[in-house]
Design an enzyme around this catalytic site. Structure first.
Site, PDB file in Angstrom:
ATOM      1  N   ARG A  93       1.600  -6.507   1.691  1.00  0.00           N
ATOM      2  CA  ARG A  93       1.768  -5.438   0.687  1.00  0.00           C
ATOM      3  C   ARG A  93       0.506  -5.189  -0.125  1.00  0.00           C
ATOM      4  O   ARG A  93       0.551  -4.671  -1.233  1.00  0.00           O
ATOM      5  CB  ARG A  93       2.941  -5.718  -0.257  1.00  0.00           C
ATOM      6  CG  ARG A  93       4.281  -5.823   0.457  1.00  0.00           C
ATOM      7  CD  ARG A  93       5.444  -5.666  -0.498  1.00  0.00           C
ATOM      8  NE  ARG A  93       6.699  -5.710   0.218  1.00  0.00           N
ATOM      9  CZ  ARG A  93       7.370  -6.812   0.467  1.00  0.00           C
ATOM     10  NH1 ARG A  93       6.911  -7.975   0.029  1.00  0.00           N
ATOM     11  NH2 ARG A  93       8.497  -6.773   1.131  1.00  0.00           N
TER      12      ARG A  93
ATOM     13  N   LYS B 121      -8.698   6.319  -0.029  1.00  0.00           N
ATOM     14  CA  LYS B 121      -7.816   6.921   0.981  1.00  0.00           C
ATOM     15  C   LYS B 121      -7.929   6.106   2.254  1.00  0.00           C
ATOM     16  O   LYS B 121      -9.042   5.838   2.732  1.00  0.00           O
ATOM     17  CB  LYS B 121      -8.238   8.352   1.281  1.00  0.00           C
ATOM     18  CG  LYS B 121      -7.593   9.364   0.381  1.00  0.00           C
ATOM     19  CD  LYS B 121      -7.836  10.771   0.918  1.00  0.00           C
ATOM     20  CE  LYS B 121      -7.245  11.789  -0.014  1.00  0.00           C
ATOM     21  NZ  LYS B 121      -7.566  13.165   0.404  1.00  0.00           N
TER      22      LYS B 121
ATOM     23  N   GLU C 132     -20.868  16.282   4.695  1.00  0.00           N
ATOM     24  CA  GLU C 132     -20.071  15.856   3.527  1.00  0.00           C
ATOM     25  C   GLU C 132     -20.921  15.877   2.261  1.00  0.00           C
ATOM     26  O   GLU C 132     -20.427  16.151   1.171  1.00  0.00           O
ATOM     27  CB  GLU C 132     -19.494  14.456   3.745  1.00  0.00           C
ATOM     28  CG  GLU C 132     -18.377  14.389   4.769  1.00  0.00           C
ATOM     29  CD  GLU C 132     -17.095  15.105   4.334  1.00  0.00           C
ATOM     30  OE1 GLU C 132     -16.860  15.293   3.125  1.00  0.00           O
ATOM     31  OE2 GLU C 132     -16.326  15.489   5.229  1.00  0.00           O
TER      32      GLU C 132
ATOM     33  N   LYS D  19     -18.211  12.206  -5.699  1.00  0.00           N
ATOM     34  CA  LYS D  19     -16.948  11.643  -5.201  1.00  0.00           C
ATOM     35  C   LYS D  19     -16.325  10.733  -6.246  1.00  0.00           C
ATOM     36  O   LYS D  19     -15.124  10.786  -6.500  1.00  0.00           O
ATOM     37  CB  LYS D  19     -17.203  10.876  -3.895  1.00  0.00           C
ATOM     38  CG  LYS D  19     -15.969  10.175  -3.369  1.00  0.00           C
ATOM     39  CD  LYS D  19     -15.415  10.774  -2.121  1.00  0.00           C
ATOM     40  CE  LYS D  19     -13.993  10.310  -1.857  1.00  0.00           C
ATOM     41  NZ  LYS D  19     -13.617  10.310  -0.473  1.00  0.00           N
TER      42      LYS D  19
ATOM     43  N   GLU E 140      -4.812  12.386  -5.808  1.00  0.00           N
ATOM     44  CA  GLU E 140      -4.778  13.786  -5.405  1.00  0.00           C
ATOM     45  C   GLU E 140      -3.510  14.480  -5.903  1.00  0.00           C
ATOM     46  O   GLU E 140      -2.781  15.118  -5.140  1.00  0.00           O
ATOM     47  CB  GLU E 140      -4.837  13.863  -3.868  1.00  0.00           C
ATOM     48  CG  GLU E 140      -5.376  15.176  -3.352  1.00  0.00           C
ATOM     49  CD  GLU E 140      -5.753  15.091  -1.882  1.00  0.00           C
ATOM     50  OE1 GLU E 140      -6.890  14.700  -1.597  1.00  0.00           O
ATOM     51  OE2 GLU E 140      -4.905  15.361  -1.038  1.00  0.00           O
TER      52      GLU E 140
ATOM     53  N   ARG F 224      -3.210  22.145 -10.315  1.00  0.00           N
ATOM     54  CA  ARG F 224      -2.144  22.988 -10.886  1.00  0.00           C
ATOM     55  C   ARG F 224      -2.579  24.428 -10.781  1.00  0.00           C
ATOM     56  O   ARG F 224      -3.624  24.779 -11.319  1.00  0.00           O
ATOM     57  CB  ARG F 224      -1.921  22.689 -12.384  1.00  0.00           C
ATOM     58  CG  ARG F 224      -1.416  21.311 -12.698  1.00  0.00           C
ATOM     59  CD  ARG F 224       0.108  21.171 -12.488  1.00  0.00           C
ATOM     60  NE  ARG F 224       0.517  19.786 -12.742  1.00  0.00           N
ATOM     61  CZ  ARG F 224       0.462  18.804 -11.849  1.00  0.00           C
ATOM     62  NH1 ARG F 224       0.040  19.050 -10.634  1.00  0.00           N
ATOM     63  NH2 ARG F 224       0.841  17.581 -12.155  1.00  0.00           N
TER      64      ARG F 224
ATOM     65  N   ASN G 152     -11.489  18.441  -0.246  1.00  0.00           N
ATOM     66  CA  ASN G 152     -11.041  19.001   1.035  1.00  0.00           C
ATOM     67  C   ASN G 152     -11.675  20.353   1.320  1.00  0.00           C
ATOM     68  O   ASN G 152     -11.242  21.045   2.241  1.00  0.00           O
ATOM     69  CB  ASN G 152      -9.523  19.159   0.991  1.00  0.00           C
ATOM     70  CG  ASN G 152      -8.835  18.122   1.814  1.00  0.00           C
ATOM     71  OD1 ASN G 152      -8.296  18.429   2.855  1.00  0.00           O
ATOM     72  ND2 ASN G 152      -8.886  16.879   1.372  1.00  0.00           N
TER      73      ASN G 152
ATOM     74  N   HIS H 207     -11.983  21.605   4.835  1.00  0.00           N
ATOM     75  CA  HIS H 207     -11.273  20.697   5.741  1.00  0.00           C
ATOM     76  C   HIS H 207     -10.036  21.299   6.399  1.00  0.00           C
ATOM     77  O   HIS H 207      -9.558  20.772   7.392  1.00  0.00           O
ATOM     78  CB  HIS H 207     -10.839  19.429   4.996  1.00  0.00           C
ATOM     79  CG  HIS H 207     -11.983  18.479   4.727  1.00  0.00           C
ATOM     80  ND1 HIS H 207     -13.190  18.883   4.232  1.00  0.00           N
ATOM     81  CD2 HIS H 207     -12.073  17.131   4.875  1.00  0.00           C
ATOM     82  CE1 HIS H 207     -13.986  17.828   4.086  1.00  0.00           C
ATOM     83  NE2 HIS H 207     -13.336  16.759   4.480  1.00  0.00           N
TER      84      HIS H 207
ATOM     85  N   HIS I  48      -9.904  20.101  10.125  1.00  0.00           N
ATOM     86  CA  HIS I  48      -8.946  19.154  10.714  1.00  0.00           C
ATOM     87  C   HIS I  48      -8.273  19.758  11.947  1.00  0.00           C
ATOM     88  O   HIS I  48      -8.017  19.063  12.937  1.00  0.00           O
ATOM     89  CB  HIS I  48      -7.897  18.733   9.690  1.00  0.00           C
ATOM     90  CG  HIS I  48      -8.410  17.721   8.704  1.00  0.00           C
ATOM     91  ND1 HIS I  48      -7.785  17.455   7.513  1.00  0.00           N
ATOM     92  CD2 HIS I  48      -9.498  16.922   8.738  1.00  0.00           C
ATOM     93  CE1 HIS I  48      -8.469  16.528   6.859  1.00  0.00           C
ATOM     94  NE2 HIS I  48      -9.511  16.184   7.586  1.00  0.00           N
TER      95      HIS I  48
ATOM     96  N   HIS J  66     -16.542  14.752  12.668  1.00  0.00           N
ATOM     97  CA  HIS J  66     -15.847  15.295  11.497  1.00  0.00           C
ATOM     98  C   HIS J  66     -16.747  16.269  10.722  1.00  0.00           C
ATOM     99  O   HIS J  66     -16.322  17.371  10.347  1.00  0.00           O
ATOM    100  CB  HIS J  66     -15.414  14.136  10.598  1.00  0.00           C
ATOM    101  CG  HIS J  66     -14.733  14.574   9.340  1.00  0.00           C
ATOM    102  ND1 HIS J  66     -13.576  15.315   9.326  1.00  0.00           N
ATOM    103  CD2 HIS J  66     -15.077  14.382   8.043  1.00  0.00           C
ATOM    104  CE1 HIS J  66     -13.226  15.553   8.068  1.00  0.00           C
ATOM    105  NE2 HIS J  66     -14.122  15.009   7.270  1.00  0.00           N
TER     106      HIS J  66
END
Ligand code: GLY
Length: 361
Positions: A111, A133, A175, A217, A227, A231, A241, A244, A248, A260
């Site tokens: 865990r 991530k 990136e 970053k 993330e 709003r 992103n 992206h 993707h 990528h």
């Protein structure tokens, strides 16, 4: 050396510079180390072993082939065999795919155990290894299974980039360019002034833009680690992103034969085109995106997959809310704005601008 702090519930440092891998010795003191890496960085794995003593050495496939349920289960089996415990540490050594997989192994083993990321590609240093991530791919899409699990430290040893294929350097540079467009346009100025120096991983220019990208970053993920703060048109971590949504889909349809960053480069041209149409003030940004990508030898065109197929895959994008497609858009470099539910004809028109020139004439 630069040290960038990532704040949040468990703050940590990203160390960037020549020789920073040596920090592992101190960071791992008193713990057993499980080291996850591809064969391509075995020489660096040997260095890690020298630094920390004995390791549980887990070799995984290179690149996205590592991010599968089977490889993940194989890592768990190895940790079980070795009896790795809660007080031990998992180290990810390799590119973005390796650190994504390793992060998920650390997030799920007992865990959650301590994780140290040692990225060895530009993409891993500028993006994947920072921010917590983690995850793997499944047939339905990239990174659809994963968890947020912050590392205890990230060591970006620029010496490990020596000999990295230029295609990999370029891919990671996409990136870095992304960070320039979304938050720190000085990155774009440095690259535009001397793209050849910027691509030289031993140059001051490279160190400068890499450090700036890591700062972008770090500030973004410190403000919105999971993330969850976008709003309306305000954009939190989702800004990372930028480009992206299409990228993707391209990667999936090209079966990950595109790097990528290559897919991101095309995705950013698409996002700039969409921004010009939907937000209205970024016409110059379209041209700037095409020219900075071209200066770095990155692709700016794509017609290898029919639009309807890419569009269908985009429905699985993690930014989709209640079935509405959402894109990170750009008003100008450094100023992002969410674009929600753009017109389907506009999307198709933006895709048409990506056709190689011979077909536009
Ligand atoms: N690579 C995007 C993010 O970390 O949020």
């Amino acid at each position: 050396m630069s040290v960038v702090e990532v704040n949040g519930p468990a703050p940590y440092e990203v160390r960037i510079g020549s020789g920073v891998m040596a920090g592992l010795e101190q960071l791992a003191v008193g713990s057993r180390v499980a080291l996850i890496h591809p064969a391509s960085v075995s020489h660096l794995a040997a260095r890690v072993t020298e630094l920390v003593g004995e390791v549980v050495d887990i070799e995984v496939p290179d690149a996205e082939a590592a991010k599968t349920p089977e490889v993940l289960a194989g890592c768990w089996d190895r940790l079980a065999e070795a009896g790795l415990g809660r007080g031990d540490v998992v180290v990810g050594l390799g590119g973005g795919a390796t650190t994504d997989l390793t992060g998920f192994v650390a997030a799920t083993w007992m865990r959650g155990v301590r994780l140290i990321q040692v990225p060895t590609t530009v993409l891993g240093m500028a993006d994947a290894a920072v921010g917590g991530k983690t995850g793997i791919n499944i047939d339905a899409g990239k990174n659809l299974v994963g968890a947020f699990h912050e590392p205890a430290a990230v060591l970006c040893d620029t010496d490990s980039l020596d000999g990295l294929p230029v295609r990999e350097v370029r891919s990671g540079m996409a990136e870095i360019v992304k960070c320039g467009f979304i938050n720190d346009p000085v990155i774009l100025n440095v690259i535009e002034k001397d793209p050849v120096r910027a691509l030289d991983t031993a140059s001051d220019e490279f160190f400068d833009v890499l450090t700036r990208a890591v700062r972008v970053k770090a500030s973004v993920v410190s403000a919105d680690p999971t993330e969850s703060t976008s709003r309306g048109s305000e954009v939190g971590r989702e800004r990372l992103n930028y480009g992206h949504t299409l990228a993707h889909a391209i990667e999936a349809h090209q079966h990950f034969t595109w790097r990528h960053g290559e897919a991101d480069a095309v995705g950013m041209v698409f996002a700039a085109e969409l921004s010009a149409r939907e937000i209205g003030r970024s016409g110059d940004t379209v041209q700037r995106t095409r020219s900075v990508m071209a200066a770095l030898g990155l692709p700016t065109t794509f017609d290898a997959t029919p639009w309807p197929e890419l569009r269908a895959t985009m429905n699985l994008d993690k930014k989709v809310r209640r079935g509405v497609l959402r894109f990170v858009g750009l008003r100008a470099p450094g100023h992002v704005q969410m674009i929600e539910g753009p017109d389907e004809d506009v999307l198709q028109e933006c895709f048409a601008t990506l056709r190689p020139a011979r077909q536009n004439s």
